[in-house]
Design an enzyme around this catalytic site. Structure first.
Site, PDB file in Angstrom:
ATOM      1  N   HIS A 178      37.432  59.873  65.907  1.00 20.39           N
ATOM      2  CA  HIS A 178      37.510  60.706  66.815  1.00 20.39           C
ATOM      3  C   HIS A 178      37.526  61.109  67.455  1.00 20.39           C
ATOM      4  O   HIS A 178      36.785  59.735  68.474  1.00 20.39           O
ATOM      5  CB  HIS A 178      35.660  61.559  66.397  1.00 20.39           C
ATOM      6  CG  HIS A 178      35.608  62.067  65.332  1.00 20.39           C
ATOM      7  ND1 HIS A 178      35.396  61.170  63.909  1.00 20.39           N
ATOM      8  CD2 HIS A 178      35.413  63.089  64.433  1.00 20.39           C
ATOM      9  CE1 HIS A 178      34.838  61.894  63.300  1.00 20.39           C
ATOM     10  NE2 HIS A 178      34.661  63.218  63.152  1.00 20.39           N
ATOM     11  N   LYS A 237      39.862  60.138  58.070  1.00 19.83           N
ATOM     12  CA  LYS A 237      40.094  61.410  58.524  1.00 19.83           C
ATOM     13  C   LYS A 237      40.430  61.124  59.699  1.00 19.83           C
ATOM     14  O   LYS A 237      39.713  60.213  60.849  1.00 19.83           O
ATOM     15  CB  LYS A 237      38.957  61.758  58.017  1.00 19.83           C
ATOM     16  CG  LYS A 237      38.477  62.730  59.094  1.00 19.83           C
ATOM     17  CD  LYS A 237      36.552  62.783  59.367  1.00 19.83           C
ATOM     18  CE  LYS A 237      35.909  64.265  60.019  1.00 19.83           C
ATOM     19  NZ  LYS A 237      35.263  64.345  60.405  1.00 19.83           N
TER      20      LYS A 237
END
Length: 250
Positions: free
Chosen positions: A144, A171
């Site tokens: 992230h 991800k």
């Protein structure tokens, strides 16, 4: 794999409760709302109850959730640096995740119902990823960026670096500063998913990136997140909003 690639996209609903009953209630509600995957955000529990071990949480929480639902369960300890609720050293993170894998093996949970989220930034992630993969669990390796959306070349390199780990689903969640940032992420997602023929989860965070959560599947992102009650990240639509958008073709 816990994600159904025939879905457009698989919908993940986070469970953020800080007691066993709260988590079970959230899991039931999310399943009734149509969640494809339940994500237990374990960092919320650890943040509320310091010094908990995963061994003590496993039987008290995982077994009841799996017994009360039929939906796959993604287990995530999101650290503060990555937008979560707890600050962990590399050693503490490795111990918690090793305990998680030991507990899952001991409980003999069905491997097809379990996913493990590992943060790419930790040195222990390659070894933990390999062990989780050997046990048959779906492995998501996440990164992230809460500051920006890196340029397209760096996003491409980051996804390639994660995919060097055997069998994992990368991800990537980034922070857009403009609509162009969202467009760039979507286009890189399309390019990488087509060239590598690997499942990817990619999204832009916040209100500006909200459309990536709804349209990302068109570019190759296999999953998105929606809330049923409390969310876990900025920009997550409610399940109703997401279903309405997907049903309308947006």
């Amino acid at each position: 794999m816990i994600f159904d690639e025939s879905k457009q996209p698989s919908i993940i609903v986070p469970l953020t409760g800080t007691t066993t009953q709260m988590l079970i209630d959230q899991a039931r509600e999310a399943e009734l709302a149509g969640a494809d995957v339940l994500e237990w955000r374990i960092d919320f529990m650890i943040g509320a109850h310091q010094n908990l071990s995963f061994t003590s949480m496993g039987r008290e929480i995982i077994e009841p959730i799996l017994a009360e639902t039929t939906t796959p369960l993604l287990l995530t300890i999101r650290t503060m640096e990555q937008g979560g609720q707890v600050k962990l050293t590399d050693g503490r993170y490795r111990i918690l995740l090793a305990e998680m894998l030991d507990t899952l093996k001991y409980l003999q949970v069905p491997a097809e119902r379990i996913g493990i989220d590992l943060e790419f930034r930790f040195d222990g992630t390659p070894d933990l990823s390999a062990r989780a993969h050997e046990l048959g669990y779906t492995v998501v390796v996440s990164h992230h960026d809460w500051i920006e959306t890196p340029d397209s070349e760096l996003v491409n390199l980051l996804l390639d670096s994660i995919m060097e780990l055997d069998g994992v689903i990368p991800k990537l969640a980034v922070t857009p500063q403009s609509d162009d940032d969202v467009d760039r992420l979507l286009e890189v997602t399309r390019k990488v998913s087509r060239e590598r023929k690997r499942p990817i989860i990619a999204l832009s965070m916040g209100e500006l990136g909200r459309r990536s959560r709804i349209e990302g599947w068109k570019y190759g992102s296999i999953a998105t997140f929606a809330t049923v009650g409390e969310g876990s990240a900025p920009g997550q639509p409610t399940m109703t909003e997401l279903r309405d958008a997907l049903d309308s073709g947006n």
